[in-house]
Design an enzyme around this catalytic site. Structure first.
Site, short mmCIF file in Angstrom:
data_model
loop_
_atom_site.label_atom_id
_atom_site.label_comp_id
_atom_site.label_asym_id
_atom_site.label_seq_id
_atom_site.Cartn_x
_atom_site.Cartn_y
_atom_site.Cartn_z
N ASP A 1 0.86 -1.19 0.00
CA ASP A 1 0.00 0.00 0.00
C ASP A 1 0.89 1.23 0.00
OD1 ASP A 1 -1.65 2.15 0.75
OD2 ASP A 1 -2.65 1.04 2.35
N ILE A 2 0.80 2.04 -1.04
CA ILE A 2 1.68 3.22 -1.15
C ILE A 2 1.48 4.20 0.01
CG2 ILE A 2 0.17 4.63 -2.62
CD1 ILE A 2 2.87 5.29 -4.20
N ASN B 1 -6.17 13.02 -10.24
CA ASN B 1 -6.97 13.46 -11.37
C ASN B 1 -6.68 14.94 -11.56
OD1 ASN B 1 -8.94 15.09 -9.94
ND2 ASN B 1 -9.82 13.16 -9.21
N GLY C 1 -9.27 5.28 -6.16
CA GLY C 1 -8.00 4.58 -6.27
C GLY C 1 -6.91 5.17 -5.41
N VAL C 2 -5.69 5.25 -5.96
CA VAL C 2 -4.54 5.78 -5.24
C VAL C 2 -4.82 7.21 -4.77
CG1 VAL C 2 -2.13 6.52 -5.52
CG2 VAL C 2 -2.86 4.31 -6.41
N ASP C 3 -5.42 8.02 -5.62
CA ASP C 3 -5.71 9.41 -5.31
C ASP C 3 -6.56 9.53 -4.05
OD1 ASP C 3 -5.77 12.18 -5.66
OD2 ASP C 3 -7.28 12.12 -7.24
N SER D 1 -1.70 5.30 -14.14
CA SER D 1 -2.64 5.03 -15.24
C SER D 1 -3.00 3.56 -15.42
CB SER D 1 -2.16 5.60 -16.58
OG SER D 1 -2.22 7.01 -16.57
N GLY E 1 -4.58 1.56 -13.37
CA GLY E 1 -5.80 1.14 -12.67
C GLY E 1 -7.02 1.62 -13.42
N TYR F 1 -7.59 4.21 -15.01
CA TYR F 1 -7.36 4.88 -16.30
C TYR F 1 -7.09 3.89 -17.43
CZ TYR F 1 -7.41 9.59 -14.27
OH TYR F 1 -7.78 10.77 -13.68
#
Length: 178
Positions: A19-20, A33, A41-43, A131, A133, A135
């Site tokens: 997990d980042i 985004n 997601g990550v964002d 990108s 995931g 995207y």
């Protein structure tokens, strides 16, 4: 699981399955985004774990330099809030299959993130698979572009860590390090 290599420039590139938002690094890169105001997601995970300080700085950026949002391939730094990092570097990856699916735009995300990391004096940078995931960028191609771009980058960063959420992503990146 962990794999590593060194670039011609002497940067250590490592792969970590995890997990980042749990990484300890100078910079955690956010696959943001264009609004810079959080998302999925990550964002979304970075904004949730990092807390309101990140969103507050993103709102200031939108009110000043980035009124129309951050363009695909660009990068900008904010505080890391409550993450175990000094900064978050936000970059907007291209959506695959749309007018933004140019591989040079995906490569630009990595180059620009490293450029920003150099400007702020970061030595360790943790990247997600930008990108790959929501995207929709094909994972093997996203891994190839990421690793090739970092391998060729001229940077003062000492360690680039690709933090991959699942085994499939880890294996795709590991195949590129080979």
């Amino acid at each position: 699981m962990m794999s590593a290599m060194r670039t011609p420039e002497g940067v250590t590139v490592t792969l970590v399955r995890g997990d980042i938002t749990r990484q300890s690094a100078d910079v955690i890169v956010n696959a943001a985004n264009s609004s810079l105001l959080g998302g999925g997601g990550v964002d979304g995970a970075i904004h949730r774990r990092g807390g309101p300080e990140i969103l507050a700085e993103c709102r200031k950026l939108r009110a000043s330099h980035y009124g129309k949002g951050l363009r695909t391939g660009q990068a900008v730094a904010t505080t890391a809030g409550q993450l175990d990092a000094r900064w978050v570097v936000h970059t907007v990856g291209p959506v695959y299959g749309s007018s933004g699916s140019d591989p040079s735009l995906l490569a630009s995300c990595y180059r620009e993130s490293l450029r920003v990391a150099d400007e702020i004096g970061a030595k360790t940078v943790a990247f997600p698979a930008i990108s790959a995931g929501a995207y929709g960028w094909p994972l093997d191609d996203a891994a190839r572009i990421a690793v090739e771009t970092v391998r060729a980058a001229r940077t003062a960063v000492e360690e680039v860590r690709f933090v991959l959420f699942d085994d499939r992503a880890y294996e795709a990146f590991a195949a590129q390090l080979g």
